[in-house]
Design a protein around this motif. Structure first.
Motif, PDB file in Angstrom:
ATOM      1  N   ARG A  60       2.128   1.817  -3.466  1.00  0.00           N
ATOM      2  CA  ARG A  60       1.079   2.401  -4.315  1.00  0.00           C
ATOM      3  C   ARG A  60       0.916   3.891  -4.042  1.00  0.00           C
ATOM      4  O   ARG A  60       0.816   4.697  -4.974  1.00  0.00           O
ATOM      5  CB  ARG A  60      -0.256   1.690  -4.069  1.00  0.00           C
ATOM      6  CG  ARG A  60      -1.381   2.161  -4.974  1.00  0.00           C
ATOM      7  CD  ARG A  60      -2.734   1.685  -4.490  1.00  0.00           C
ATOM      8  NE  ARG A  60      -3.130   2.332  -3.253  1.00  0.00           N
ATOM      9  CZ  ARG A  60      -3.674   3.557  -3.190  1.00  0.00           C
ATOM     10  NH1 ARG A  60      -3.870   4.275  -4.290  1.00  0.00           N
ATOM     11  NH2 ARG A  60      -4.018   4.063  -2.028  1.00  0.00           N
ATOM     12  N   GLU A  64       0.826  -1.205   0.000  1.00  0.00           N
ATOM     13  CA  GLU A  64       0.000   0.000   0.000  1.00  0.00           C
ATOM     14  C   GLU A  64       0.863   1.258   0.000  1.00  0.00           C
ATOM     15  O   GLU A  64       0.570   2.224  -0.706  1.00  0.00           O
ATOM     16  CB  GLU A  64      -0.927  -0.005   1.216  1.00  0.00           C
ATOM     17  CG  GLU A  64      -1.792   1.242   1.391  1.00  0.00           C
ATOM     18  CD  GLU A  64      -2.775   1.475   0.247  1.00  0.00           C
ATOM     19  OE1 GLU A  64      -3.414   2.551   0.246  1.00  0.00           O
ATOM     20  OE2 GLU A  64      -2.909   0.609  -0.642  1.00  0.00           O
ATOM     21  N   THR A 108       1.777   6.475  -6.929  1.00  0.00           N
ATOM     22  CA  THR A 108       0.607   7.124  -7.531  1.00  0.00           C
ATOM     23  C   THR A 108       0.544   8.603  -7.206  1.00  0.00           C
ATOM     24  O   THR A 108       0.321   9.440  -8.088  1.00  0.00           O
ATOM     25  CB  THR A 108      -0.687   6.447  -7.052  1.00  0.00           C
ATOM     26  OG1 THR A 108      -0.629   5.046  -7.363  1.00  0.00           O
ATOM     27  CG2 THR A 108      -1.906   7.069  -7.728  1.00  0.00           C
TER      28      THR A 108
END
Length: 344
Positions: free
Chosen positions: A171, A168, A175
């Motif tokens: 990400r 996570e 991102t």
């Protein structure tokens, strides 16, 4: 600066002292883009969806005597300081504590849904938050990793670092921060927290620095910049809120009304650009002789290319370096294709 919310001496700040804490970016260009929305209107209403310390609102109210402003901010400290700064304008200013994706609801509560003349958004972290050592936004000073724009709600960046999996975290960094070394940083965060929680900006900066190859560290300024940006965006759900807020703002405006947005990173600007692009293009089947009303564009793209700061403006205000300024005018009532109306 110290946090005025937590220090008694802040109660003695004057209007001018509050004003000195923030210099609005591209204010002349913003006023020029807003002006057509107020021309010929007896009493115009603008929503400043990101009030901050009220610099943009003060400039608008001063430049346009026929304008009143409803200011929205999720930071209660910003609401307090801006209200003090703008108190001399009396009923021409009203503050609302909310996230800016509540812009339609704020308009609706004031009986102005679909009747607002202009909406202004100045995105990203404010000077009030960035310069406050107690808020944890800055990687250049050793502070607790809070990063919440509303310090009364949600989890802190330190809590996120303590609970999110390496996948996570990867990400989030990839991102929201466009960090090439996201997986390395995430693995080292996971390894470090096995022995000690990561709670300060210095601790996180050192992990990031150790995770990035020396050659890459020599380029692009502080290597922790992208990680701090990513965590801030994640903690505050900034992109999700923005994706809801732009259509909500457009739906709040009357025909002839104008949306003006200042973005400071590519992910924000892309959302704004795409919503304006989608609303201003004509998409009809080939050979259709007449364009049905429901297929006509709702928007006029006022700034085909984003306005950027000049070298002189950047020298005067370094935070203008990354700004992208865009605007759109409502030419037909705007209906958001999808939008979640969040309850405040």
């Amino acid at each position: 600066m110290t946090n005025p919310e937590n220090h008694a001496e802040a109660a003695e700040l004057t209007r001018d002292e509050i004003a000195s804490l923030h210099e609005p970016v591209l204010i002349d260009e913003v006023l020029d883009l807003l002006a057509p929305a107020f021309t010929g209107v007896e009493i115009a209403t603008m929503i400043d969806a990101t009030l901050g310390m009220g610099g943009h609102t003060e400039a608008v109210i001063t430049a346009f005597p026929n304008v009143r402003v409803i200011g929205i901010d999720r930071d209660p400290n910003a609401i307090r300081l801006a209200s003090k700064r703008l108190e001399s304008f009396g009923e021409r200013f009203k503050a609302v504590h909310a996230t800016y994706d509540s812009v339609y609801e704020v308009a609706e509560e004031n009986g102005l849904a679909g009747k607002i003349d202009a909406v202004l958004m100045d995105l990203g972290v404010s000077s009030l938050q960035l310069d406050d050592d107690e808020r944890g936004f800055a990687y250049s000073r050793n502070t607790y990793l809070d990063m919440r724009m509303d310090p009364t709600q949600g989890i802190t960046a330190a809590e996120l670092l303590a609970t999110a999996s390496a996948a996570e975290l990867t990400r989030i960094l990839r991102t929201f921060g466009e960090e090439k070394f996201a997986s390395r940083i995430a693995r080292n965060i996971e390894k470090q927290r096995e022995t000690k929680p990561i709670e300060t900006s210095l601790e996180l900066t050192e992990i990031v620095r150790a995770s990035i190859p020396a050659a890459a560290r020599r380029q692009g300024g502080n290597p922790a910049k992208r990680t701090f940006q990513a965590l801030r965006v994640a903690v505050n759900e900034e992109l999700d809120i923005l994706a809801d807020a732009v259509p909500a703002a457009l739906e709040s405006l009357k025909v002839g009304g104008r949306l003006v947005v200042e973005s400071y990173q590519s992910l924000e600007d892309r959302i704004v650009k795409n919503v304006i692009k989608d609303g201003s293009e004509i998409n009809i089947p080939p050979g259709l002789p007449v364009i049905p009303d429901h297929l006509k564009p709702s928007l006029e793209n006022v700034t085909r290319k984003a306005i950027q700061a000049t070298e002189e403006q950047i020298a005067d205000n370094p935070r203008a370096a990354s700004v992208r300024l865009r605007a759109a005018t409502i030419i037909r009532p705007y209906e958001a294709p999808t939008r979640i109306r969040r309850k405040r």
